[in-house]
Structure formats: structure tokens, C-alpha cells
Write a protein that holds these residues in place. Structure first.
Motif, PDB file in Angstrom:
ATOM      1  N   TYR A  26       6.276   8.262   3.800  1.00 49.22           N
ATOM      2  CA  TYR A  26       6.319   6.804   3.811  1.00 49.22           C
ATOM      3  C   TYR A  26       6.987   6.308   2.533  1.00 49.22           C
ATOM      4  N   LYS A  27       7.500   5.099   2.617  1.00 45.49           N
ATOM      5  CA  LYS A  27       8.115   4.480   1.433  1.00 45.49           C
ATOM      6  C   LYS A  27       7.065   3.760   0.600  1.00 45.49           C
ATOM      7  N   ARG A  28       6.254   2.928   1.281  1.00 50.75           N
ATOM      8  CA  ARG A  28       5.218   2.162   0.564  1.00 50.75           C
ATOM      9  C   ARG A  28       3.876   2.411   1.220  1.00 50.75           C
ATOM     10  N   ASP A  53       1.124   0.453  -3.148  1.00 46.87           N
ATOM     11  CA  ASP A  53       2.182  -0.514  -3.392  1.00 46.87           C
ATOM     12  C   ASP A  53       1.723  -1.937  -3.093  1.00 46.87           C
ATOM     13  N   ALA A  99       4.279  -5.046   6.409  1.00 47.09           N
ATOM     14  CA  ALA A  99       4.757  -3.660   6.537  1.00 47.09           C
ATOM     15  C   ALA A  99       6.168  -3.617   7.102  1.00 47.09           C
ATOM     16  N   ASP A 103       6.728   2.156   6.150  1.00 42.98           N
ATOM     17  CA  ASP A 103       5.507   1.990   5.356  1.00 42.98           C
ATOM     18  C   ASP A 103       4.312   2.601   6.076  1.00 42.98           C
TER      19      ASP A 103
END
Length: 131
Positions: A26-28, A53, A99, A103
Motif C-alpha cells: 500500500y502507499k498510505r 499516514d 482513500a 491505500d
């Protein structure tokens, strides 16, 4: 992706973060957090906050829930501005609103909050607590 995990103490909060990093890409990390008032709130926040995040704080219907203001202050110690939501349904809606595709949303901190998140997502009727 949304995950609901019953981590409700410091050790399980640390293990949750480790597992999320190990098993998900995932990114965040958008965390929905509600904690019971009789738990080590500061310790749990200290375990969760560095990896988050975005933070959304909420509480369960259970009378033992921690107050949102206490959670907000705890996350502020980590330079995180927590979004306050009155219940699990509002918290899920807020998380989905912010989101993006890559995410991860994770609900945790209290078995009661996790149950209410699952109830909402699955469209189940909730239980009302009374003393």
C-alpha cells in the motif's frame, strides 16, 4: 483494501503494524482507531502512529470507550491530526472518502470498534450496550 483487526493492547498493536507491512502492499495507511478507556492508550498510540499516514478516531457504543479528545491529543504528540468521527459508520465513510486506489484502511484498537466496523460494512444490525 480494508482490514479490521482486534489489536487492543500495545503488543498486539505492534504486531499488527508488522503484519500489515509484511502482508500488504500500500502507499498510505489510513487507520481507524477506537480504544477502550481501561487500556494503555498512550502505549497503543505510540505503537500505531509512526506507521500511519491518516488517522480517524472514533469510539464504540460500549460505555468503556475512550473519549475522542484523549485519542486526538495522543496522536497529536506524533504530529498527526486525527479526524474525529462519532461512530464506526461515520469513520468508515470518512476513510473511504479519503482513500485512494493503493491505500490500505485498517480499523483497530478495540474489539468493540472492530465489531461495529464489520457490522457497518456487512450491513448488520448493531447491539446496544447498557449497564
Amino acid at each position: 483494501i480494508m482490514v479490521a483487526d482486534g489489536a487492543h493492547n500495545v503488543d498486539s498493536s505492534k504486531k499488527l503494524i508488522q503484519s500489515l507491512k509484511q502482508y500488504f502492499n500500500y502507499k498510505r495507511l489510513i487507520m481507524i482507531v477506537g480504544i477502550s478507556s481501561d487500556k494503555d492508550i498512550d502505549g497503543m498510540i505510540d505503537a500505531l502512529a509512526p506507521s500511519c499516514d491518516k488517522i480517524i478516531v472514533t469510539h464504540s457504543r460500549h460505555p468503556r470507550h475512550a473519549e475522542l479528545a484523549e485519542l486526538v491529543v495522543g496522536f497529536a504528540r506524533h504530529d498527526l491530526v486525527a479526524i474525529q468521527c462519532a461512530d464506526a459508520a461515520e469513520a468508515v465513510a470518512q476513510a473511504l472518502k479519503i482513500a485512494k486506489k493503493d491505500d490500505l484502511i485498517c480499523a483497530t484498537g478495540s474489539l468493540f470498534v472492530v465489531a461495529e466496523v464489520i457490522e457497518h460494512v456487512k450491513g448488520l444490525s448493531g447491539e446496544v450496550y447498557s449497564l
